[in-house]
Motif scaffolding. Sequence first.
Motif, PDB file in Angstrom:
ATOM      1  N   GLN A   1       1.110  -0.740  -0.143  1.00 34.23           N
ATOM      2  CA  GLN A   1      -0.218  -0.045  -0.464  1.00 34.23           C
ATOM      3  C   GLN A   1       0.880   1.582   0.218  1.00 34.23           C
ATOM      4  N   GLY A   2       0.822   2.117  -1.113  1.00 30.09           N
ATOM      5  CA  GLY A   2       1.629   3.947  -0.823  1.00 30.09           C
ATOM      6  C   GLY A   2       2.454   3.435  -1.496  1.00 30.09           C
ATOM      7  N   GLY A   3       2.704   1.986  -2.661  1.00 31.96           N
ATOM      8  CA  GLY A   3       4.121   1.907  -3.126  1.00 31.96           C
ATOM      9  C   GLY A   3       3.779   1.810  -4.490  1.00 31.96           C
ATOM     10  N   THR A   4       4.625   0.984  -5.356  1.00 25.68           N
ATOM     11  CA  THR A   4       4.723   0.273  -6.559  1.00 25.68           C
ATOM     12  C   THR A   4       2.525  -0.566  -6.997  1.00 25.68           C
ATOM     13  N   PRO A   5       2.411  -0.237  -7.113  1.00 26.59           N
ATOM     14  CA  PRO A   5       1.266  -1.458  -7.607  1.00 26.59           C
ATOM     15  C   PRO A   5       1.685  -2.966  -7.686  1.00 26.59           C
ATOM     16  N   PRO A   6       0.890  -3.983  -6.766  1.00 33.01           N
ATOM     17  CA  PRO A   6       1.364  -5.128  -7.326  1.00 33.01           C
ATOM     18  C   PRO A   6       1.395  -5.484  -8.373  1.00 33.01           C
ATOM     19  N   SER A   7       0.289  -5.351  -9.450  1.00 37.88           N
ATOM     20  CA  SER A   7       0.232  -5.777 -11.058  1.00 37.88           C
ATOM     21  C   SER A   7       1.163  -5.014 -11.509  1.00 37.88           C
ATOM     22  N   GLU A   8       2.139  -3.927 -11.339  1.00 39.82           N
ATOM     23  CA  GLU A   8       3.132  -3.649 -11.909  1.00 39.82           C
ATOM     24  C   GLU A   8       4.427  -4.230 -11.714  1.00 39.82           C
ATOM     25  N   ARG A   9       4.716  -4.101 -10.761  1.00 41.13           N
ATOM     26  CA  ARG A   9       5.955  -5.230 -10.070  1.00 41.13           C
ATOM     27  C   ARG A   9       5.732  -6.688 -10.455  1.00 41.13           C
ATOM     28  N   ALA A  10       4.446  -7.268 -10.865  1.00 44.29           N
ATOM     29  CA  ALA A  10       4.703  -8.555 -11.743  1.00 44.29           C
ATOM     30  C   ALA A  10       4.878  -8.234 -13.450  1.00 44.29           C
ATOM     31  N   ALA A  11       4.036  -7.254 -13.556  1.00 44.13           N
ATOM     32  CA  ALA A  11       4.136  -7.489 -15.248  1.00 44.13           C
ATOM     33  C   ALA A  11       5.788  -6.694 -15.221  1.00 44.13           C
ATOM     34  N   ARG A  12       6.302  -5.993 -14.535  1.00 41.64           N
ATOM     35  CA  ARG A  12       8.050  -5.671 -14.375  1.00 41.64           C
ATOM     36  C   ARG A  12       8.551  -6.970 -14.155  1.00 41.64           C
ATOM     37  N   THR A  13       8.404  -7.945 -13.232  1.00 39.12           N
ATOM     38  CA  THR A  13       9.243  -9.226 -13.743  1.00 39.12           C
ATOM     39  C   THR A  13       9.358 -10.374 -14.534  1.00 39.12           C
ATOM     40  N   ILE A  14       7.640 -10.438 -14.880  1.00 42.84           N
ATOM     41  CA  ILE A  14       8.008 -11.130 -15.802  1.00 42.84           C
ATOM     42  C   ILE A  14       8.494 -10.362 -17.575  1.00 42.84           C
ATOM     43  N   LEU A  15       8.417  -9.574 -17.729  1.00 42.05           N
ATOM     44  CA  LEU A  15       9.047  -8.467 -18.439  1.00 42.05           C
ATOM     45  C   LEU A  15      11.065  -9.215 -18.248  1.00 42.05           C
ATOM     46  N   ASP A  16      10.855  -9.229 -17.563  1.00 37.04           N
ATOM     47  CA  ASP A  16      12.559  -9.015 -16.777  1.00 37.04           C
ATOM     48  C   ASP A  16      13.157 -10.575 -17.054  1.00 37.04           C
ATOM     49  N   VAL A  17      11.955 -11.632 -16.723  1.00 36.76           N
ATOM     50  CA  VAL A  17      12.192 -12.894 -16.811  1.00 36.76           C
ATOM     51  C   VAL A  17      12.357 -13.353 -17.927  1.00 36.76           C
ATOM     52  N   ILE A  18      11.761 -12.604 -18.827  1.00 35.98           N
ATOM     53  CA  ILE A  18      11.795 -12.850 -20.384  1.00 35.98           C
ATOM     54  C   ILE A  18      13.224 -12.303 -21.175  1.00 35.98           C
ATOM     55  N   ALA A  19      12.999 -10.694 -20.377  1.00 34.39           N
ATOM     56  CA  ALA A  19      14.560 -10.469 -21.126  1.00 34.39           C
ATOM     57  C   ALA A  19      16.172 -11.077 -20.796  1.00 34.39           C
ATOM     58  N   ASP A  20      15.897 -11.823 -19.273  1.00 37.79           N
ATOM     59  CA  ASP A  20      16.697 -13.139 -19.108  1.00 37.79           C
ATOM     60  C   ASP A  20      17.014 -14.047 -20.092  1.00 37.79           C
ATOM     61  N   HIS A  21      15.193 -14.780 -20.804  1.00 35.73           N
ATOM     62  CA  HIS A  21      15.791 -16.205 -21.898  1.00 35.73           C
ATOM     63  C   HIS A  21      15.997 -15.911 -22.741  1.00 35.73           C
ATOM     64  N   ARG A  22      15.506 -14.314 -23.447  1.00 36.77           N
ATOM     65  CA  ARG A  22      16.246 -14.506 -24.864  1.00 36.77           C
ATOM     66  C   ARG A  22      17.887 -14.236 -25.395  1.00 36.77           C
ATOM     67  N   PRO A  23      19.063 -14.894 -24.612  1.00 37.50           N
ATOM     68  CA  PRO A  23      19.652 -14.916 -25.288  1.00 37.50           C
ATOM     69  C   PRO A  23      19.876 -16.619 -25.333  1.00 37.50           C
TER      70      PRO A  23
END
Length: 405
Positions: free
Chosen positions: A373-395
């Motif tokens: 509460q009062g910070g970055t919304p959980p949905s945004e944290r979740a989406a950012r983490t998923i996009l980071d996982v995708i980026a890490d797997h791309r190589p």
Amino acid sequence: MTLIDTADDGPTLFLIAGEPSGDALGARLMAAARNLTGDKVRFVGIGGEKMIAEGLVSLFPMGELTLFGVFELLPHLPNLIRRIDQTVSEITRLRPDAVVGIDSPGFTVRVARKVRAASPDIPLIHYVAPTVWAWKPKRAAKYAAIYDHLLAVLPFEPPYFLREGLPCTFVGHSVVEGGAGKGDGTRFRERHGLAPTDRVVAMLPGSRKGEVSRLLPDFRATLEVLRPTHPDLVAVVPTVATVRDRVAAAVADWPVRTLLLEGDADKYDAFDAAEAALAASGTVALELALAGLPTVIAYRLNPVTVALYRRLIRVKYVNLVNLMLDRMLVPELLQQDCRPDRLAAELGRLLDEPEARQMQIDGVAEVARWLGQGGTPPSERAARTILDVIADHRPNDRQAGEQRP
């Protein structure tokens, strides 16, 4: 049904939700992912109305997966197995940038296990960590053998999975993205014609038929005990469609003025107008914490069920607020302690003792911050983490790229 092919200008996420709570989580996740990618993302998979409204192309109706209990499941088992195989086949055909299972482990874990065997290079992510801290701790190792990443909604969950070698990110609980803590008590009082001297108490007997049947008589008797010393009490009872008629019939003869509420907006306004709450154990306890409303937790189960659970459960408290704080901040009156005299004593203390009220308010404020509460919304944290996982797997994907259709 065959889904559309993957996008060329952004990632494609294959999302799987199997029940309404997962549909709500998925819809928020989709909106956040679109925002982070400048709308360059495609969603396919399985979801309900909210995810479809956000742009999901659903392989089949989510309602086919919303099954509860062994007896309800058995007649549908052949179709469920067929849907698992259909989902795996579509994932291996599409080769999305990531597969995200949203809770519903009975379906999502089975799909993930088969995808892992058929296409080991597709990142597999699960949103909402299993409650291994409460029971079945061996599930942590099972998830570690299947998934590439786990998204946890409670801050104390990641270590259980990290020790098994499964990357796990705490993203926050989606309850903070609702309206709890944003209600308008003045608006509620005006809407329902409450006098300035009326003292509002929120009574939340649960959303399941068994819960309300067991708890409503105790809640009524609690008000009977309180009425002589608190003549200005007004009870507000938020409910949901599935149990509305049952609750309405039960509260019709309550000993104080009682308002039956439907819809989140009125519920959250009521939280802001109320001085204290008596609630069934469940997610609503987190909503009450976010609203800063001092609460007493009550719960009663069949004694046989309790005996079985006690052999499996590994936690000291039933309320997530107490679990997170590792102390009994919010009173829990369970089973034989769930009696009108005990409930009235604890609820009366919150109504009459400012120090007791403030102690809870201060404690749950810390929990609210932990939940996000009062910070970055959980949905945004979740989406950012998923996009980071995708980026890490791309190589790794580039090496397998020629094998993709």
